[in-house]
Write an enzyme that holds these catalytic residues in place. Sequence first.
Site, PDB file in Angstrom:
ATOM      1  N   HIS A 175      -1.133  -1.306  -4.408  1.00  0.00           N
ATOM      2  CA  HIS A 175      -2.395  -0.892  -3.778  1.00  0.00           C
ATOM      3  C   HIS A 175      -2.385   0.622  -3.571  1.00  0.00           C
ATOM      4  O   HIS A 175      -1.519   1.161  -2.871  1.00  0.00           O
ATOM      5  CB  HIS A 175      -2.547  -1.630  -2.438  1.00  0.00           C
ATOM      6  CG  HIS A 175      -3.847  -1.406  -1.751  1.00  0.00           C
ATOM      7  ND1 HIS A 175      -4.992  -2.138  -2.038  1.00  0.00           N
ATOM      8  CD2 HIS A 175      -4.204  -0.526  -0.784  1.00  0.00           C
ATOM      9  CE1 HIS A 175      -5.981  -1.729  -1.269  1.00  0.00           C
ATOM     10  NE2 HIS A 175      -5.541  -0.737  -0.504  1.00  0.00           N
ATOM     11  N   ASP A 201      -4.447   3.862  -2.265  1.00  0.00           N
ATOM     12  CA  ASP A 201      -5.546   4.280  -1.397  1.00  0.00           C
ATOM     13  C   ASP A 201      -5.968   5.712  -1.720  1.00  0.00           C
ATOM     14  O   ASP A 201      -5.234   6.660  -1.439  1.00  0.00           O
ATOM     15  CB  ASP A 201      -5.105   4.206   0.071  1.00  0.00           C
ATOM     16  CG  ASP A 201      -4.995   2.776   0.557  1.00  0.00           C
ATOM     17  OD1 ASP A 201      -5.962   2.017   0.385  1.00  0.00           O
ATOM     18  OD2 ASP A 201      -3.932   2.421   1.112  1.00  0.00           O
ATOM     19  N   MET A 217      -8.414   8.718  -0.887  1.00  0.00           N
ATOM     20  CA  MET A 217      -9.265   9.184   0.224  1.00  0.00           C
ATOM     21  C   MET A 217      -9.705  10.622  -0.014  1.00  0.00           C
ATOM     22  O   MET A 217      -8.906  11.441  -0.474  1.00  0.00           O
ATOM     23  CB  MET A 217      -8.483   9.125   1.531  1.00  0.00           C
ATOM     24  CG  MET A 217      -7.924   7.748   1.845  1.00  0.00           C
ATOM     25  SD  MET A 217      -7.169   7.742   3.476  1.00  0.00           S
ATOM     26  CE  MET A 217      -6.396   6.126   3.462  1.00  0.00           C
ATOM     27  N   ASP A 239      -7.006  -5.945   4.074  1.00  0.00           N
ATOM     28  CA  ASP A 239      -6.301  -4.666   4.084  1.00  0.00           C
ATOM     29  C   ASP A 239      -6.283  -4.065   5.493  1.00  0.00           C
ATOM     30  O   ASP A 239      -7.331  -3.713   6.030  1.00  0.00           O
ATOM     31  CB  ASP A 239      -7.030  -3.721   3.107  1.00  0.00           C
ATOM     32  CG  ASP A 239      -6.341  -2.382   2.933  1.00  0.00           C
ATOM     33  OD1 ASP A 239      -5.240  -2.185   3.473  1.00  0.00           O
ATOM     34  OD2 ASP A 239      -6.923  -1.528   2.220  1.00  0.00           O
ATOM     35  N   MET A 263     -11.801  -4.913   5.091  1.00  0.00           N
ATOM     36  CA  MET A 263     -10.953  -4.011   5.879  1.00  0.00           C
ATOM     37  C   MET A 263     -10.721  -4.625   7.258  1.00  0.00           C
ATOM     38  O   MET A 263     -11.681  -4.973   7.956  1.00  0.00           O
ATOM     39  CB  MET A 263     -11.623  -2.641   6.046  1.00  0.00           C
ATOM     40  CG  MET A 263     -11.699  -1.794   4.792  1.00  0.00           C
ATOM     41  SD  MET A 263     -10.124  -1.565   3.948  1.00  0.00           S
ATOM     42  CE  MET A 263      -9.162  -0.713   5.218  1.00  0.00           C
ATOM     43  N   SER A 304       0.849  -1.194   0.000  1.00  0.00           N
ATOM     44  CA  SER A 304       0.000   0.000   0.000  1.00  0.00           C
ATOM     45  C   SER A 304       0.881   1.240   0.000  1.00  0.00           C
ATOM     46  O   SER A 304       1.604   1.504   0.971  1.00  0.00           O
ATOM     47  CB  SER A 304      -0.892   0.012   1.240  1.00  0.00           C
ATOM     48  OG  SER A 304      -1.449   1.298   1.365  1.00  0.00           O
ATOM     49  N   GLY A 308       1.092  -1.981   4.098  1.00  0.00           N
ATOM     50  CA  GLY A 308       1.708  -0.665   3.938  1.00  0.00           C
ATOM     51  C   GLY A 308       2.911  -0.536   4.840  1.00  0.00           C
ATOM     52  O   GLY A 308       4.064  -0.713   4.434  1.00  0.00           O
ATOM     53  N   MET A 347     -11.731   5.170  -1.183  1.00  0.00           N
ATOM     54  CA  MET A 347     -12.397   5.500   0.080  1.00  0.00           C
ATOM     55  C   MET A 347     -12.980   6.897  -0.093  1.00  0.00           C
ATOM     56  O   MET A 347     -12.513   7.876   0.507  1.00  0.00           O
ATOM     57  CB  MET A 347     -11.380   5.435   1.233  1.00  0.00           C
ATOM     58  CG  MET A 347     -11.073   4.003   1.632  1.00  0.00           C
ATOM     59  SD  MET A 347      -9.543   3.858   2.560  1.00  0.00           S
ATOM     60  CE  MET A 347      -8.382   3.804   1.201  1.00  0.00           C
ATOM     61  N   HIS A 398      -8.126   1.464  -4.448  1.00  0.00           N
ATOM     62  CA  HIS A 398      -9.101   1.305  -3.361  1.00  0.00           C
ATOM     63  C   HIS A 398      -9.703   2.685  -3.084  1.00  0.00           C
ATOM     64  O   HIS A 398      -9.036   3.549  -2.521  1.00  0.00           O
ATOM     65  CB  HIS A 398      -8.347   0.738  -2.139  1.00  0.00           C
ATOM     66  CG  HIS A 398      -9.144   0.670  -0.881  1.00  0.00           C
ATOM     67  ND1 HIS A 398      -8.553   0.475   0.353  1.00  0.00           N
ATOM     68  CD2 HIS A 398     -10.476   0.757  -0.641  1.00  0.00           C
ATOM     69  CE1 HIS A 398      -9.498   0.447   1.283  1.00  0.00           C
ATOM     70  NE2 HIS A 398     -10.664   0.630   0.711  1.00  0.00           N
ATOM     71  N   GLY A 443      -8.754   4.787   6.581  1.00  0.00           N
ATOM     72  CA  GLY A 443      -8.332   6.183   6.752  1.00  0.00           C
ATOM     73  C   GLY A 443      -6.841   6.360   6.975  1.00  0.00           C
ATOM     74  O   GLY A 443      -6.270   7.333   6.508  1.00  0.00           O
ATOM     75  N   PHE A 444      -6.221   5.388   7.663  1.00  0.00           N
ATOM     76  CA  PHE A 444      -4.810   5.581   8.008  1.00  0.00           C
ATOM     77  C   PHE A 444      -4.037   4.271   7.954  1.00  0.00           C
ATOM     78  O   PHE A 444      -4.597   3.213   8.250  1.00  0.00           O
ATOM     79  CB  PHE A 444      -4.686   6.180   9.420  1.00  0.00           C
ATOM     80  CG  PHE A 444      -5.360   7.520   9.533  1.00  0.00           C
ATOM     81  CD1 PHE A 444      -4.692   8.680   9.165  1.00  0.00           C
ATOM     82  CD2 PHE A 444      -6.683   7.609   9.958  1.00  0.00           C
ATOM     83  CE1 PHE A 444      -5.329   9.910   9.226  1.00  0.00           C
ATOM     84  CE2 PHE A 444      -7.329   8.846  10.030  1.00  0.00           C
ATOM     85  CZ  PHE A 444      -6.644   9.999   9.653  1.00  0.00           C
ATOM     86  N   GLY A 445      -2.762   4.391   7.597  1.00  0.00           N
ATOM     87  CA  GLY A 445      -1.869   3.239   7.651  1.00  0.00           C
ATOM     88  C   GLY A 445      -1.342   3.052   9.070  1.00  0.00           C
ATOM     89  O   GLY A 445      -1.562   3.908   9.941  1.00  0.00           O
ATOM     90  N   GLY A 465      -3.127  -3.544   8.883  1.00  0.00           N
ATOM     91  CA  GLY A 465      -2.485  -4.144  10.055  1.00  0.00           C
ATOM     92  C   GLY A 465      -1.842  -5.494   9.814  1.00  0.00           C
ATOM     93  O   GLY A 465      -1.606  -6.248  10.764  1.00  0.00           O
TER      94      GLY A 465
HETATM   95  C1  DX5 Z   1      -6.292   2.118   5.238  1.00  0.00           C
HETATM   96  C2  DX5 Z   1      -5.804   1.687   3.890  1.00  0.00           C
HETATM   97  C3  DX5 Z   1      -4.787   0.609   3.900  1.00  0.00           C
HETATM   98  C4  DX5 Z   1      -3.546   0.968   4.640  1.00  0.00           C
HETATM   99  C5  DX5 Z   1      -2.876  -0.278   5.093  1.00  0.00           C
HETATM  100  O1  DX5 Z   1      -7.421   2.909   5.079  1.00  0.00           O
HETATM  101  O2  DX5 Z   1      -6.880   1.207   3.097  1.00  0.00           O
HETATM  102  O3  DX5 Z   1      -4.472   0.195   2.576  1.00  0.00           O
HETATM  103  O4  DX5 Z   1      -2.633   1.693   3.874  1.00  0.00           O
HETATM  104  O5  DX5 Z   1      -1.737   0.091   5.774  1.00  0.00           O
HETATM  105  P1  DX5 Z   1      -1.098  -0.803   6.904  1.00  0.00           P
HETATM  106  O6  DX5 Z   1      -0.646  -2.066   6.234  1.00  0.00           O
HETATM  107  O7  DX5 Z   1       0.011   0.036   7.403  1.00  0.00           O
HETATM  108  O8  DX5 Z   1      -2.169  -1.077   7.927  1.00  0.00           O
HETATM  109 ZN    ZN Z   2      -6.454   0.192   1.154  1.00  0.00          ZN
END
Ligand code: DX5
Ligand code: ZN
Length: 221
Positions: free
Chosen positions: A38, A40, A42, A180, A142, A13, A202, A73, A71, A147-149, A182
């Site tokens: 991937h 993202d 947003m 997707d 999910m 990601s 990610g 969002m 993806h 929203g966040f990595g 964690g």
């Molecule tokens: C979160 C994203 C994910 C995120 C995953 O909203 O959709 O793709 O980047 O990142 P990690 O692997 O760090 O959880």
């Molecule tokens: Zn994603």
Amino acid sequence: MQTKKNNVMVAPSILSADFGRMNEEVERMDKCGADVVHCDVMDGIFVPNITFGFKMIADIKKKTKLPLDVHLMIDCPERYVERFIDAGADWLTIHYEATDILIPTLEKIKKRGVKCGAVISPDTPVQVLRECFPICDIVLLMSVYPGFGGQKFIEKSLGRMSELKKLRVETGSGALLEVDGGITADNAEAIVRAGADVLVAGNTLFSAQDPAAVINGFHAL
Ligand code: DX5
Ligand code: ZN
């Protein structure tokens, strides 16, 4: 190179990449053995974060042969799917929670020859996908709140993945199951055992000393 037992695909990601050096970051993951990229997207409305849009997808597309897994969002994704396809999306996934016209939008994507997918957030019941499953090429679960990595994997996602796998059989669908959020070297095996075909990662990949070793490890699951 490891043998691919379950044919697991790995999708770095780019949310965790250095946005100022995106070309090199994508190239680095490509060299390390990634299967898809991937991306993202947003909008600051569907999720409380803003990333990038069509231009970034088009620019990445020019620099890599890997398929782009976009993806979305964003709220009401039906407004923009055509433009993401024009920009170069190879896979395009939209959230169940973001649209009132999920199935027509999936069909619209598919008609353009792009792999279409539905995404569900952690609190959305798996069963809402029953109707659209046969149309989907991909279903994305999910395992963190979008929203966040860098968030922690939500454990109940393992049970939800098994339920998705069962639903895929019941609906006669051939969709790839993607997870997707964690994912780490420690939990990936359990996620694949629960049914995942595609692992998005990610933070784990972009902060790794040796991302190729992590990707090889995922491929060997
Ligand atoms: C979160 C994203 C994910 C995120 C995953 O909203 O959709 O793709 O980047 O990142 P990690 O692997 O760090 O959880
Ligand atoms: Zn994603």
